[in-house]
Design a protein around this motif. Sequence first.
Motif, PDB file in Angstrom:
ATOM      1  N   GLY A 123       0.853  -1.187   0.000  1.00 42.99           N
ATOM      2  CA  GLY A 123       0.000   0.000   0.000  1.00 42.99           C
ATOM      3  C   GLY A 123       0.886   1.232   0.000  1.00 42.99           C
ATOM      4  N   LEU A 124       0.266   2.412   0.050  1.00 40.86           N
ATOM      5  CA  LEU A 124       1.073   3.631   0.009  1.00 40.86           C
ATOM      6  C   LEU A 124       0.377   4.757   0.758  1.00 40.86           C
ATOM      7  N   ASP A 125       1.119   5.367   1.680  1.00 36.05           N
ATOM      8  CA  ASP A 125       0.600   6.492   2.464  1.00 36.05           C
ATOM      9  C   ASP A 125       1.310   7.799   2.149  1.00 36.05           C
ATOM     10  N   ILE A 126       2.571   7.714   1.718  1.00 36.43           N
ATOM     11  CA  ILE A 126       3.395   8.896   1.503  1.00 36.43           C
ATOM     12  C   ILE A 126       4.106   8.770   0.163  1.00 36.43           C
ATOM     13  N   LEU A 127       4.017   9.808  -0.644  1.00 36.96           N
ATOM     14  CA  LEU A 127       4.761   9.870  -1.899  1.00 36.96           C
ATOM     15  C   LEU A 127       5.571  11.151  -1.916  1.00 36.96           C
ATOM     16  N   VAL A 128       6.883  11.024  -2.091  1.00 38.35           N
ATOM     17  CA  VAL A 128       7.757  12.191  -2.211  1.00 38.35           C
ATOM     18  C   VAL A 128       8.354  12.184  -3.617  1.00 38.35           C
ATOM     19  N   ASN A 129       7.914  13.131  -4.434  1.00 39.01           N
ATOM     20  CA  ASN A 129       8.415  13.252  -5.800  1.00 39.01           C
ATOM     21  C   ASN A 129       9.655  14.139  -5.794  1.00 39.01           C
ATOM     22  N   ASN A 130      10.810  13.493  -5.667  1.00 38.79           N
ATOM     23  CA  ASN A 130      12.072  14.218  -5.578  1.00 38.79           C
ATOM     24  C   ASN A 130      12.944  14.037  -6.820  1.00 38.79           C
ATOM     25  N   ALA A 131      12.625  13.094  -7.672  1.00 42.93           N
ATOM     26  CA  ALA A 131      13.462  12.822  -8.846  1.00 42.93           C
ATOM     27  C   ALA A 131      13.630  14.084  -9.681  1.00 42.93           C
ATOM     28  N   GLY A 132      14.841  14.348 -10.093  1.00 43.72           N
ATOM     29  CA  GLY A 132      15.106  15.527 -10.900  1.00 43.72           C
ATOM     30  C   GLY A 132      16.549  15.555 -11.347  1.00 43.72           C
ATOM     31  N   ALA A 133      16.836  16.425 -12.287  1.00 46.08           N
ATOM     32  CA  ALA A 133      18.200  16.586 -12.775  1.00 46.08           C
ATOM     33  C   ALA A 133      18.378  18.018 -13.251  1.00 46.08           C
ATOM     34  N   ALA A 134      19.298  18.722 -12.628  1.00 40.38           N
ATOM     35  CA  ALA A 134      19.581  20.098 -13.010  1.00 40.38           C
ATOM     36  C   ALA A 134      20.892  20.137 -13.786  1.00 40.38           C
ATOM     37  N   ARG A 135      20.828  20.617 -15.014  1.00 36.69           N
ATOM     38  CA  ARG A 135      22.031  20.735 -15.840  1.00 36.69           C
ATOM     39  C   ARG A 135      22.079  22.126 -16.451  1.00 36.69           C
ATOM     40  N   ALA A 136      23.268  22.689 -16.518  1.00 32.72           N
ATOM     41  CA  ALA A 136      23.443  24.019 -17.097  1.00 32.72           C
ATOM     42  C   ALA A 136      23.956  23.898 -18.528  1.00 32.72           C
ATOM     43  N   HIS A 137      23.426  24.744 -19.395  1.00 33.04           N
ATOM     44  CA  HIS A 137      23.877  24.789 -20.788  1.00 33.04           C
ATOM     45  C   HIS A 137      24.292  26.218 -21.121  1.00 33.04           C
ATOM     46  N   PHE A 138      25.522  26.380 -21.489  1.00 29.93           N
ATOM     47  CA  PHE A 138      26.044  27.695 -21.824  1.00 29.93           C
ATOM     48  C   PHE A 138      26.081  27.856 -23.339  1.00 29.93           C
ATOM     49  N   GLY A 139      25.552  28.985 -23.825  1.00 30.59           N
ATOM     50  CA  GLY A 139      25.536  29.204 -25.264  1.00 30.59           C
ATOM     51  C   GLY A 139      24.321  28.640 -25.958  1.00 30.59           C
ATOM     52  N   GLY A 140      23.252  28.386 -25.188  1.00 34.33           N
ATOM     53  CA  GLY A 140      22.021  27.879 -25.790  1.00 34.33           C
ATOM     54  C   GLY A 140      21.636  26.520 -25.271  1.00 34.33           C
ATOM     55  N   ILE A 141      20.335  26.297 -25.097  1.00 35.41           N
ATOM     56  CA  ILE A 141      19.816  25.036 -24.566  1.00 35.41           C
ATOM     57  C   ILE A 141      19.230  24.223 -25.718  1.00 35.41           C
ATOM     58  N   PRO A 142      19.774  23.036 -25.995  1.00 28.42           N
ATOM     59  CA  PRO A 142      19.267  22.214 -27.107  1.00 28.42           C
ATOM     60  C   PRO A 142      17.814  21.800 -26.891  1.00 28.42           C
ATOM     61  N   ASP A 143      17.095  21.613 -27.983  1.00 26.33           N
ATOM     62  CA  ASP A 143      15.685  21.238 -27.905  1.00 26.33           C
ATOM     63  C   ASP A 143      15.487  19.946 -27.123  1.00 26.33           C
ATOM     64  N   GLU A 144      16.356  18.967 -27.362  1.00 27.73           N
ATOM     65  CA  GLU A 144      16.204  17.688 -26.667  1.00 27.73           C
ATOM     66  C   GLU A 144      16.414  17.825 -25.162  1.00 27.73           C
ATOM     67  N   GLU A 145      17.190  18.847 -24.759  1.00 31.26           N
ATOM     68  CA  GLU A 145      17.399  19.068 -23.334  1.00 31.26           C
ATOM     69  C   GLU A 145      16.155  19.657 -22.678  1.00 31.26           C
ATOM     70  N   TRP A 146      15.418  20.482 -23.417  1.00 30.20           N
ATOM     71  CA  TRP A 146      14.127  20.972 -22.919  1.00 30.20           C
ATOM     72  C   TRP A 146      13.183  19.798 -22.677  1.00 30.20           C
TER      73      TRP A 146
END
Length: 250
Positions: free
Chosen positions: A82-105
């Motif tokens: 069963g489930l009582d608590i859900l913590v949505n923490n998954a993520g990834a922060a990446r920096a792009h210098f000189g423009g952000i590629p479409d696939e990265e969006w």
Amino acid sequence: MYIPITPVPGEFAGRRALVTGGSRGVGAAVAQRLISGGATVVTSARSWNDETPKGSTFISADIRTAESARRLVDAALEALGGLDILVNNAGAARAHFGGIPDEEWEDSLAINFLSAVRVTNAALPALQQAGRASIVNISSGVAANPPAPMLHYGAAKAALASWSKGLAAQLAPIGVRVNTVTLGMVETPGGTELLQSVMEAMGGSTQHAYSAIPLGRVGDPRDVAEAVAFLVSERAQWIAGADLHANGGA
């Protein structure tokens, strides 16, 4: 300097939790805090590492697609019953210098926003059945004022915060509380390295950024874990739709 806090014994006894992105950093601290309070916890990430709480059940998952999110939830429910608590923490922060590629969006939206939507949708029947369930979504202060190299990350986290607010109103009548914790600068290996690269590109330094924190120190992952622990506890039973800023007053 972070001052360790002793969890209330048995505070989360009988509670079952899933923490995405729970293998290290903030996610691992949140999972460990819930375990220390007596919860049974499943952590997930793409790979296990030495920071992953030993007291959790680890499930390897890449939740950037709806199908993988559903498989994770199915496996977690099988392990927890069963489930009582859900913590949505998954993520990834990446920096792009000189423009952000479409696939990265697209990738940033998938991991920083849509993963939470998809895991929540898959978990909702179990959360509703629990009767007094709680969801906490981990956002970032970058959502409000993103530097140019991280516009894609800020936009995804802004979407997460907006969705969380609407979801809270939608789910409150069925007994599922939804809240957000928005982070400031938290000291993790990946986060510190990212901040350093962004600050250097903007002509600053991490120490300059840290000096602007009113409480005088950068965050510890355990600071975030305490915020999450409060929001999923019975002490916060009348709180839904809140956005708690854990940022040292920044």
